[in-house]
Scaffold this motif. Structure first.
Motif, PDB file in Angstrom:
ATOM      1  N   GLN A  32      62.363  31.175  92.525  1.00 33.82           N
ATOM      2  CA  GLN A  32      61.055  31.452  93.106  1.00 33.82           C
ATOM      3  C   GLN A  32      60.023  31.737  92.024  1.00 33.82           C
ATOM      4  O   GLN A  32      58.872  31.309  92.115  1.00 33.82           O
ATOM      5  N   ALA A  36      56.782  29.507  91.389  1.00 32.26           N
ATOM      6  CA  ALA A  36      55.468  30.153  91.469  1.00 32.26           C
ATOM      7  C   ALA A  36      54.645  29.855  90.221  1.00 32.26           C
ATOM      8  O   ALA A  36      53.450  29.524  90.305  1.00 32.26           O
ATOM      9  N   ALA A  62      54.393  31.594 102.704  1.00 31.90           N
ATOM     10  CA  ALA A  62      55.081  32.390 101.676  1.00 31.90           C
ATOM     11  C   ALA A  62      56.362  33.004 102.231  1.00 31.90           C
ATOM     12  O   ALA A  62      57.404  33.011 101.565  1.00 31.90           O
ATOM     13  N   SER A 161      49.719  25.652  98.787  1.00 30.31           N
ATOM     14  CA  SER A 161      51.120  25.744  98.363  1.00 30.31           C
ATOM     15  C   SER A 161      51.271  26.654  97.151  1.00 30.31           C
ATOM     16  O   SER A 161      52.232  27.431  97.056  1.00 30.31           O
ATOM     17  N   ALA A 164      50.903  30.271  98.296  1.00 34.64           N
ATOM     18  CA  ALA A 164      52.097  30.702  99.026  1.00 34.64           C
ATOM     19  C   ALA A 164      53.259  30.941  98.075  1.00 34.64           C
ATOM     20  O   ALA A 164      54.007  31.921  98.219  1.00 34.64           O
ATOM     21  N   ALA A 165      53.431  30.063  97.082  1.00 36.40           N
ATOM     22  CA  ALA A 165      54.500  30.238  96.106  1.00 36.40           C
ATOM     23  C   ALA A 165      54.290  31.507  95.290  1.00 36.40           C
ATOM     24  O   ALA A 165      55.247  32.225  94.971  1.00 36.40           O
ATOM     25  N   VAL A 167      52.673  34.272  96.274  1.00 40.04           N
ATOM     26  CA  VAL A 167      52.970  35.435  97.123  1.00 40.04           C
ATOM     27  C   VAL A 167      54.479  35.583  97.298  1.00 40.04           C
ATOM     28  O   VAL A 167      55.021  36.693  97.242  1.00 40.04           O
ATOM     29  N   SER A 168      55.174  34.454  97.512  1.00 37.37           N
ATOM     30  CA  SER A 168      56.630  34.503  97.650  1.00 37.37           C
ATOM     31  C   SER A 168      57.281  35.027  96.386  1.00 37.37           C
ATOM     32  O   SER A 168      58.208  35.849  96.433  1.00 37.37           O
TER      33      SER A 168
END
Length: 278
Positions: A32, A36, A62, A161, A164-165, A167-168
């Protein structure tokens, strides 16, 4: 397209090599973070300018990122690469069949359901948790498709994208800190996790961009249905994970159901207007 699919599955198999040292959680954490960083550099999202209508699908995406990879990798650890990826592909199939009233799609759904029963082979030794986690990954993939459409409409380019990456990846900071503290990585395990991030994120992304410049998007989507076969082959070669002949047959049935469902719903052009085939 073959390079993209193989890179994704080889990345997952390389990740599995590190499970014994840092576990699926540790591997997913590193993946991840790699994803990110790469997507942030490519998309350069301007987070401060986002409205609440833009943030909602980004946060949902995310959460899907975080859940999908963890459930899939944990399923791979428990039931093997080929079976886990095959069950995960029920997600795109469900999205393709959702709301359809065609007899062909109903037959595809029945065929896929029967194949799942064959793959699971209910018995006292069946790993129901592993199968459940793979099906959770399938649900997440279906949600990913739907959320990605919304994100693509509300944010330009790759910003959605990438955000979201990011935040993930941030969500995995406390999780990863605990996981890697409890299971300290050795150089080999860390190298496998980093390689998984590159092979399953950066390489497929670049290969997909190059492929989509040369082939129609729908054909690309149909070709992606062969990923369960690639996963089973890579699992056999890299991880020495053998599927029974009945399992191979079930994998091919699910691949066939995906292909038929996507082909029947392919957009066609009639009298200058795009219509739905079927």
């Amino acid at each position: 397209m073959v390079g993209s699919g193989l890179s994704n599955q080889v990345g997952a198999s390389v990740a599995a090599l590190a499970f014994q040292v840092i576990g699926p959680v540790g591997v997913v954490t590193v993946r991840q973070w790699v994803a990110a960083g790469l997507l942030w550099a490519a998309g350069r999202p301007r987070l401060r300018s986002y409205t609440s209508a833009q943030w909602r699908p980004v946060l949902g995406l995310a959460l899907v990122f975080a859940t999908m990879n963890l459930s899939l990798y944990t399923a791979i650890d428990r039931i093997g690469l080929g079976l886990a990826v095959t069950l995960e592909f029920l997600g795109p199939l469900a999205v393709a069949l959702a709301g359809s009233r065609r007899r062909t799609d109903a037959l595809c759904a029945l065929a896929a359901a029967g194949a799942v029963v064959v793959l699971a082979r209910p018995s006292p030794s069946t790993d129901y948790l592993g199968i459940g986690l793979a099906l959770l990954a399938a649900v997440c993939w279906g949600c990913y498709i739907l959320l990605n459409r919304t994100v693509g409409r509300r944010l330009p380019g790759m910003e959605g994208s990438a955000a979201a990456a990011a935040v993930s990846g941030a969500l995995y900071i406390p999780v990863g800190a605990v996981a890697l503290w409890r299971n300290p990585p050795d150089p080999a395990a860390l190298g496998c996790a980093l390689a998984a991030g590159l092979l399953s994120s950066a390489v497929p992304f670049l290969a997909d961009l190059l492929a989509l410049r040369r082939v129609p998007a729908h054909f690309f989507g149909v070709f992606m249905s062969v990923n369960p076969v690639l996963a089973a082959v890579v699992g056999l070669v890299v991880l020495d994970q053998h599927l029974a002949p009945t399992s191979w047959a079930a994998v091919m049935v699910i691949v066939g159901a995906n292909t038929v469902a996507l082909t029947v719903s392919a957009p066609t052009v009639r009298n200058g207007r795009r219509t739905r085939a079927g």
